[in-house]
Design a protein around this motif. Sequence first.
Motif, PDB file in Angstrom:
ATOM      1  N   ASP A  10      48.467  45.546 110.593  1.00  0.00           N
ATOM      2  CA  ASP A  10      48.825  46.887 110.147  1.00  0.00           C
ATOM      3  C   ASP A  10      50.183  47.303 110.712  1.00  0.00           C
ATOM      4  O   ASP A  10      51.050  47.792 109.988  1.00  0.00           O
ATOM      5  CB  ASP A  10      47.734  47.874 110.570  1.00  0.00           C
ATOM      6  N   GLY A  87      48.794  52.122 102.592  1.00  0.00           N
ATOM      7  CA  GLY A  87      47.725  52.711 101.806  1.00  0.00           C
ATOM      8  C   GLY A  87      47.791  52.437 100.316  1.00  0.00           C
ATOM      9  O   GLY A  87      47.096  53.068  99.538  1.00  0.00           O
ATOM     10  N   SER A  89      46.761  50.082  97.589  1.00  0.00           N
ATOM     11  CA  SER A  89      45.866  48.950  97.373  1.00  0.00           C
ATOM     12  C   SER A  89      45.984  48.350  95.980  1.00  0.00           C
ATOM     13  O   SER A  89      45.531  47.231  95.750  1.00  0.00           O
ATOM     14  CB  SER A  89      44.420  49.370  97.630  1.00  0.00           C
ATOM     15  N   ALA A 107      55.813  56.200 106.963  1.00  0.00           N
ATOM     16  CA  ALA A 107      54.679  55.514 107.590  1.00  0.00           C
ATOM     17  C   ALA A 107      54.961  55.248 109.061  1.00  0.00           C
ATOM     18  O   ALA A 107      54.079  55.397 109.912  1.00  0.00           O
ATOM     19  CB  ALA A 107      54.382  54.213 106.850  1.00  0.00           C
ATOM     20  N   LEU A 142      51.223  59.576  97.232  1.00  0.00           N
ATOM     21  CA  LEU A 142      51.384  58.860  98.494  1.00  0.00           C
ATOM     22  C   LEU A 142      51.941  59.741  99.608  1.00  0.00           C
ATOM     23  O   LEU A 142      52.033  59.307 100.747  1.00  0.00           O
ATOM     24  CB  LEU A 142      52.304  57.645  98.302  1.00  0.00           C
TER      25      LEU A 142
END
Length: 160
Positions: A10, A87, A89, A107, A142
């Motif tokens: 991550d 995030g 997918s 992010a 987003l």
Amino acid sequence: MDALEAALIDITGLAGADGILLSDAVVKLNERFSTTISPVLLHPLGRRMRALGSVTVSSDVEGAGEELDAGKVRLTGTPAICMAAMGISDASTVIMANPMRILTEIARAGTAGILQCDLAARVGLEPKNIFHNMKPLRALNLLLTKSVVCRAAGTTVVGA
């Protein structure tokens, strides 16, 4: 070890296309787990990252061999890993270069967030152009935005 690997993937994904030094990633792991990762775990973690194939492990030193110097080893995630870390997918989602750089910086800022003027400086865009590059990210849901009032040092807000 699985939780460490998942967190490391991550963190690598959030670093974007430039990747992250293993030493910097370990600092982020320590923050995330509120602990200190033993240097003994660096070599096994590096080997596991190499074996995964979704993370590239490269060294800034030729002939690094089996021993890992955390300050010289760079982890870089595949584009799919980078998108998953942010995030996204849906593999069919396409984000152009500038919005992707913006999303990566947001992010990286984490839950603390980032001001649009600071974001513009980090990605090298004019502050007046940042809004237009954020439109596709808003359309994909987003971004979470919040209006704030900032004051420059030595100024007052009229009507406050």
